[in-house]
Design a protein around this motif. Sequence first.
Motif, PDB file in Angstrom:
ATOM      1  N   LEU A 449     -53.088 -24.792 -27.177  1.00  0.00           N
ATOM      2  CA  LEU A 449     -54.056 -24.771 -26.076  1.00  0.00           C
ATOM      3  C   LEU A 449     -53.326 -24.864 -24.730  1.00  0.00           C
ATOM      4  O   LEU A 449     -53.647 -24.151 -23.777  1.00  0.00           O
ATOM      5  CB  LEU A 449     -55.054 -25.920 -26.231  1.00  0.00           C
ATOM      6  N   LEU A 450     -52.311 -25.696 -24.682  1.00  0.00           N
ATOM      7  CA  LEU A 450     -51.535 -25.816 -23.440  1.00  0.00           C
ATOM      8  C   LEU A 450     -50.788 -24.527 -23.116  1.00  0.00           C
ATOM      9  O   LEU A 450     -50.601 -24.179 -21.954  1.00  0.00           O
ATOM     10  CB  LEU A 450     -50.515 -26.952 -23.544  1.00  0.00           C
ATOM     11  N   ARG A 451     -50.360 -23.834 -24.148  1.00  0.00           N
ATOM     12  CA  ARG A 451     -49.705 -22.537 -23.898  1.00  0.00           C
ATOM     13  C   ARG A 451     -50.709 -21.582 -23.235  1.00  0.00           C
ATOM     14  O   ARG A 451     -50.369 -20.876 -22.284  1.00  0.00           O
ATOM     15  CB  ARG A 451     -49.172 -21.944 -25.210  1.00  0.00           C
ATOM     16  N   PHE A 452     -51.925 -21.583 -23.726  1.00  0.00           N
ATOM     17  CA  PHE A 452     -52.962 -20.763 -23.093  1.00  0.00           C
ATOM     18  C   PHE A 452     -53.165 -21.196 -21.635  1.00  0.00           C
ATOM     19  O   PHE A 452     -53.241 -20.361 -20.734  1.00  0.00           O
ATOM     20  CB  PHE A 452     -54.304 -20.890 -23.856  1.00  0.00           C
ATOM     21  N   VAL A 453     -53.239 -22.507 -21.408  1.00  0.00           N
ATOM     22  CA  VAL A 453     -53.432 -23.013 -20.046  1.00  0.00           C
ATOM     23  C   VAL A 453     -52.289 -22.539 -19.148  1.00  0.00           C
ATOM     24  O   VAL A 453     -52.505 -22.051 -18.037  1.00  0.00           O
ATOM     25  CB  VAL A 453     -53.521 -24.572 -20.036  1.00  0.00           C
ATOM     26  N   GLY A 454     -51.073 -22.645 -19.655  1.00  0.00           N
ATOM     27  CA  GLY A 454     -49.907 -22.225 -18.873  1.00  0.00           C
ATOM     28  C   GLY A 454     -49.987 -20.748 -18.496  1.00  0.00           C
ATOM     29  O   GLY A 454     -49.733 -20.377 -17.350  1.00  0.00           O
ATOM     30  N   ILE A 455     -50.367 -19.915 -19.443  1.00  0.00           N
ATOM     31  CA  ILE A 455     -50.452 -18.470 -19.167  1.00  0.00           C
ATOM     32  C   ILE A 455     -51.603 -18.178 -18.200  1.00  0.00           C
ATOM     33  O   ILE A 455     -51.451 -17.428 -17.236  1.00  0.00           O
ATOM     34  CB  ILE A 455     -50.641 -17.683 -20.484  1.00  0.00           C
ATOM     35  N   LEU A 456     -52.748 -18.810 -18.442  1.00  0.00           N
ATOM     36  CA  LEU A 456     -53.907 -18.539 -17.586  1.00  0.00           C
ATOM     37  C   LEU A 456     -53.676 -19.019 -16.152  1.00  0.00           C
ATOM     38  O   LEU A 456     -54.233 -18.478 -15.203  1.00  0.00           O
ATOM     39  CB  LEU A 456     -55.163 -19.211 -18.157  1.00  0.00           C
ATOM     40  N   PHE A 457     -52.843 -20.019 -15.980  1.00  0.00           N
ATOM     41  CA  PHE A 457     -52.555 -20.514 -14.634  1.00  0.00           C
ATOM     42  C   PHE A 457     -51.598 -19.609 -13.861  1.00  0.00           C
ATOM     43  O   PHE A 457     -51.464 -19.727 -12.655  1.00  0.00           O
ATOM     44  CB  PHE A 457     -51.955 -21.930 -14.690  1.00  0.00           C
ATOM     45  N   ASP A 478     -41.443 -13.975 -18.929  1.00  0.00           N
ATOM     46  CA  ASP A 478     -42.216 -12.807 -18.483  1.00  0.00           C
ATOM     47  C   ASP A 478     -43.639 -12.974 -19.025  1.00  0.00           C
ATOM     48  O   ASP A 478     -43.956 -12.513 -20.104  1.00  0.00           O
ATOM     49  CB  ASP A 478     -41.562 -11.521 -19.011  1.00  0.00           C
ATOM     50  N   ILE A 479     -44.455 -13.652 -18.230  1.00  0.00           N
ATOM     51  CA  ILE A 479     -45.767 -14.075 -18.727  1.00  0.00           C
ATOM     52  C   ILE A 479     -46.757 -12.912 -18.735  1.00  0.00           C
ATOM     53  O   ILE A 479     -46.992 -12.272 -17.712  1.00  0.00           O
ATOM     54  CB  ILE A 479     -46.308 -15.233 -17.864  1.00  0.00           C
ATOM     55  N   LYS A 480     -47.287 -12.615 -19.912  1.00  0.00           N
ATOM     56  CA  LYS A 480     -48.239 -11.511 -20.045  1.00  0.00           C
ATOM     57  C   LYS A 480     -49.508 -11.999 -20.737  1.00  0.00           C
ATOM     58  O   LYS A 480     -49.455 -12.818 -21.651  1.00  0.00           O
ATOM     59  CB  LYS A 480     -47.628 -10.362 -20.876  1.00  0.00           C
ATOM     60  N   LEU A 481     -50.642 -11.447 -20.305  1.00  0.00           N
ATOM     61  CA  LEU A 481     -51.925 -11.888 -20.876  1.00  0.00           C
ATOM     62  C   LEU A 481     -52.064 -11.494 -22.347  1.00  0.00           C
ATOM     63  O   LEU A 481     -52.816 -12.110 -23.083  1.00  0.00           O
ATOM     64  CB  LEU A 481     -53.098 -11.304 -20.084  1.00  0.00           C
ATOM     65  N   ASP A 482     -51.333 -10.462 -22.777  1.00  0.00           N
ATOM     66  CA  ASP A 482     -51.516 -10.068 -24.181  1.00  0.00           C
ATOM     67  C   ASP A 482     -50.863 -11.060 -25.144  1.00  0.00           C
ATOM     68  O   ASP A 482     -51.004 -10.930 -26.360  1.00  0.00           O
ATOM     69  CB  ASP A 482     -51.084  -8.616 -24.440  1.00  0.00           C
ATOM     70  N   SER A 483     -50.176 -12.070 -24.600  1.00  0.00           N
ATOM     71  CA  SER A 483     -49.665 -13.116 -25.499  1.00  0.00           C
ATOM     72  C   SER A 483     -50.709 -14.216 -25.701  1.00  0.00           C
ATOM     73  O   SER A 483     -50.425 -15.251 -26.285  1.00  0.00           O
ATOM     74  CB  SER A 483     -48.352 -13.689 -24.973  1.00  0.00           C
ATOM     75  N   LEU A 484     -51.927 -13.975 -25.197  1.00  0.00           N
ATOM     76  CA  LEU A 484     -53.016 -14.927 -25.422  1.00  0.00           C
ATOM     77  C   LEU A 484     -53.634 -14.689 -26.799  1.00  0.00           C
ATOM     78  O   LEU A 484     -54.795 -14.320 -26.937  1.00  0.00           O
ATOM     79  CB  LEU A 484     -54.079 -14.794 -24.320  1.00  0.00           C
ATOM     80  N   LYS A 485     -52.784 -14.820 -27.811  1.00  0.00           N
ATOM     81  CA  LYS A 485     -53.235 -14.719 -29.196  1.00  0.00           C
ATOM     82  C   LYS A 485     -52.801 -15.994 -29.895  1.00  0.00           C
ATOM     83  O   LYS A 485     -51.765 -16.556 -29.557  1.00  0.00           O
ATOM     84  CB  LYS A 485     -52.587 -13.505 -29.890  1.00  0.00           C
ATOM     85  N   TRP A 486     -53.570 -16.419 -30.860  1.00  0.00           N
ATOM     86  CA  TRP A 486     -53.263 -17.699 -31.504  1.00  0.00           C
ATOM     87  C   TRP A 486     -51.957 -17.675 -32.278  1.00  0.00           C
ATOM     88  O   TRP A 486     -51.657 -16.695 -32.953  1.00  0.00           O
ATOM     89  CB  TRP A 486     -54.400 -18.108 -32.455  1.00  0.00           C
ATOM     90  N   GLY A 487     -51.211 -18.780 -32.131  1.00  0.00           N
ATOM     91  CA  GLY A 487     -50.078 -19.005 -33.014  1.00  0.00           C
ATOM     92  C   GLY A 487     -48.746 -18.450 -32.569  1.00  0.00           C
ATOM     93  O   GLY A 487     -47.853 -18.247 -33.384  1.00  0.00           O
ATOM     94  N   ALA A 488     -48.576 -18.216 -31.276  1.00  0.00           N
ATOM     95  CA  ALA A 488     -47.284 -17.693 -30.819  1.00  0.00           C
ATOM     96  C   ALA A 488     -46.230 -18.791 -30.673  1.00  0.00           C
ATOM     97  O   ALA A 488     -45.037 -18.521 -30.645  1.00  0.00           O
ATOM     98  CB  ALA A 488     -47.453 -16.957 -29.490  1.00  0.00           C
ATOM     99  N   LEU A 489     -46.697 -20.016 -30.574  1.00  0.00           N
ATOM    100  CA  LEU A 489     -45.751 -21.129 -30.420  1.00  0.00           C
ATOM    101  C   LEU A 489     -45.060 -21.381 -31.765  1.00  0.00           C
ATOM    102  O   LEU A 489     -45.713 -21.565 -32.789  1.00  0.00           O
ATOM    103  CB  LEU A 489     -46.534 -22.376 -29.977  1.00  0.00           C
TER     104      LEU A 489
END
Length: 507
Positions: A449-457, A478-489
Amino acid sequence: MNKFYLSTAIAYVNAAPHIGHALEFVQADALTRYHRAKGDDVFFLTGTDEHGVKIFEAAQEKVMEIQAFVDMNAKQFEDLKGILNLAYDGFVRTSSEHHKKGAKKIWTKMFEAGDIYKGTYKGNYCVGCESFIPEKDLDGEGNCPMHKKKPKTLEEENYFFKLSKYSDAIKKAIESDKLLILPEARKNEMLNLIGDEGLKDVSFSRPKDVLPWGVSVPNDDSQVMYVWCDALSNYITGIGYAEEGEEAETFKKFWPCDVHLIGKDILRFHAGIWIGMLLSAGLELPKAIYVHGFVTSEGQKMSKSLGNVVNPLEYVEKYGTEAMRYFLLKEIPTADDGDFSHKRFLEIFNSELANSMGNLVNRVVMMTERYCEGKVPAKTDGAGVYEQLMLSVEAYKAAFERFDLKGACEVLIGVVNLGNKYIDDKKPWALAKETPELVPEILYNLLELLRFVGILFSPILPECSVKILKQIGADSSDIKLDSLKWGALEEGENVQKAEVLFPRIEE
Ligand SMILES: [Zn+2]
């Protein structure tokens, strides 16, 4: 790959930047960062408007050579790049040779189209406004309503632009959303302004003795371009309209503009005169005009005489760039007027950044250190968190696409609150005593969830975004919105506690 070209209005350099400038720059920066994160090829243009009588007179008052005066003032705007952390690609100055060449080029195209003609202009001219004021707009005493001064009666030879010829085409473009104006209320305002009578021809130049500081009219040295052709043309000259060879590539690639971001006071010029100029010159029309409102200070209009002009620099020095960016994007309605108050600034900072956000990051990182030896635990399917997160991501994107940056910030804070509530519900510290085998799953969910927060910010608070991602062992390069998928960490990455993101302000 989509291209995305956004411009801000160019700032008039007769005074230092104020909070209203900061608002527009930060909005523009968030929008363009969002498009970069989407994977678009982005060009972000800003700059300064450096001609006109007011600037000429301001330089004389300071007993300065005029180019030196505008160089000095333009630098204050260029410096905002660092102060507000703006990632713009181009900074156009209207006193530059590149720009003057481009302004002359579009003038010549319009002239060749038969749309520029010579005429006599007689009217009430206000020096403060640098424009003629129609009789009906004067106040009861015959004064300029803005400056409370009697205008001069002026009669002079001008070139005029046949804007009336394009009035119907402009109206159609706006009605059909071929030229999208957001918010909708501003579109209606513009259509009302065009009305049934349509747009009238506009004075397009001034005699050189009245306007000594500007761009000369091609083939007529006795006349200087009035603000329309000089200033509005920056949106094409700033990306190489008048250049040749390689230097013309940016123009070829990025025109037409995707978004002109402007304040509500200059909508009529952008959605009227500028569109007419482009039609006359045979250039494509911009796709959209986004209109923001004004910032008041402590509930009142900002003015030098009231002494309530907010200097963005002072706030940035004291509380940091990201605190300023967050306030402007979250607290000021994106497409409407909003208020800047010191008390509210501190409230927002402490409750949302220091408490909600800072605590979430802190709690998750600390618990990972305590219960999982500081390493990302095994992946989960995200049950209980994932669905809500994906809904938030969609809402966040939708807000950005319809020019609602405040809405995007609200979605984000919703995600932060979701994380805090998940911790309070699950109580990992209690589970650790009774059923410790359940704790890693909860922490993986929280870290993800924090990874999502980091990307969305990342479009809103780019520095904070990187700091969050680094702390949880996620990729921040290189922050990209397409990495907003579950389980990348990845399991086993090191989580690292860092300094507090936003220390509470006690005043
Ligand atoms: Zn005036």
